[in-house]
Design a protein around this motif. Sequence first.
Motif, PDB file in Angstrom:
ATOM      1  N   VAL A  11       0.836  -1.202   0.000  1.00 58.11           N
ATOM      2  CA  VAL A  11       0.000   0.000   0.000  1.00 58.11           C
ATOM      3  C   VAL A  11       0.873   1.255   0.000  1.00 58.11           C
ATOM      4  N   HIS A  12       1.885   1.272   0.849  1.00 55.85           N
ATOM      5  CA  HIS A  12       2.782   2.438   0.877  1.00 55.85           C
ATOM      6  C   HIS A  12       3.540   2.569  -0.439  1.00 55.85           C
ATOM      7  N   ALA A  13       3.996   1.466  -0.987  1.00 54.82           N
ATOM      8  CA  ALA A  13       4.731   1.518  -2.250  1.00 54.82           C
ATOM      9  C   ALA A  13       3.857   2.069  -3.370  1.00 54.82           C
ATOM     10  N   LEU A  14       2.580   1.688  -3.384  1.00 54.37           N
ATOM     11  CA  LEU A  14       1.665   2.215  -4.412  1.00 54.37           C
ATOM     12  C   LEU A  14       1.526   3.730  -4.306  1.00 54.37           C
ATOM     13  N   THR A  15       1.569   4.264  -3.100  1.00 57.05           N
ATOM     14  CA  THR A  15       1.466   5.723  -2.948  1.00 57.05           C
ATOM     15  C   THR A  15       2.799   6.411  -3.229  1.00 57.05           C
ATOM     16  N   LEU A  16       3.892   5.680  -3.135  1.00 58.40           N
ATOM     17  CA  LEU A  16       5.217   6.283  -3.307  1.00 58.40           C
ATOM     18  C   LEU A  16       5.722   6.257  -4.745  1.00 58.40           C
ATOM     19  N   VAL A  17       5.023   5.583  -5.658  1.00 59.73           N
ATOM     20  CA  VAL A  17       5.470   5.569  -7.055  1.00 59.73           C
ATOM     21  C   VAL A  17       5.011   6.810  -7.814  1.00 59.73           C
ATOM     22  N   ALA A  18       4.119   7.588  -7.234  1.00 63.51           N
ATOM     23  CA  ALA A  18       3.692   8.838  -7.877  1.00 63.51           C
ATOM     24  C   ALA A  18       4.906   9.760  -8.033  1.00 63.51           C
ATOM     25  N   PRO A  19       4.952  10.524  -9.118  1.00 63.06           N
ATOM     26  CA  PRO A  19       6.107  11.402  -9.349  1.00 63.06           C
ATOM     27  C   PRO A  19       6.378  12.324  -8.157  1.00 63.06           C
ATOM     28  N   GLY A  20       7.599  12.270  -7.650  1.00 62.35           N
ATOM     29  CA  GLY A  20       8.040  13.130  -6.557  1.00 62.35           C
ATOM     30  C   GLY A  20       7.682  12.635  -5.166  1.00 62.35           C
ATOM     31  N   ALA A  21       6.793  11.647  -5.045  1.00 64.91           N
ATOM     32  CA  ALA A  21       6.344  11.189  -3.726  1.00 64.91           C
ATOM     33  C   ALA A  21       7.479  10.542  -2.929  1.00 64.91           C
TER      34      ALA A  21
END
Length: 126
Positions: free
Chosen positions: A70-80
């Motif tokens: 879940v965290h990885a899915l939110t962290l792949v956004a550009p700049g996240a």
Amino acid sequence: MNVRQLAAVDMYGSIGVAWRRWLILGEFLLGLVGGLALGLYLILRGGPPGPVVFGVWVLGAGLNYLPLAVHALTLVAPGALERELTGVDLPATLRYYSVRQLWLVVPLLFLGLELARMIKGLRSSA
């Protein structure tokens, strides 16, 4: 242990190459889906207690990958990912979490840590 920071540091690695975040995201998703599938298969297959107990362990270890995925899915956004790691001493944090990743073998530990963090956050915001 901060599960989100562990995911971020693992995704960034030592030099922050862009393809690594996708590789680690795949690892987390495969660990989740594979652990759940194999664990459920061994449990539902029945038979002697050894494989069933092993299935319960695999299922619990697989669930450790849920908060990481879940965290990885939110962290792949550009700049996240870069925002998450702003101000972090990356070499020291990478060393810290490299050893802590071994705790993934303890069933439900990472899921429990993340749930505890969420409950604490809800209490502090109320």
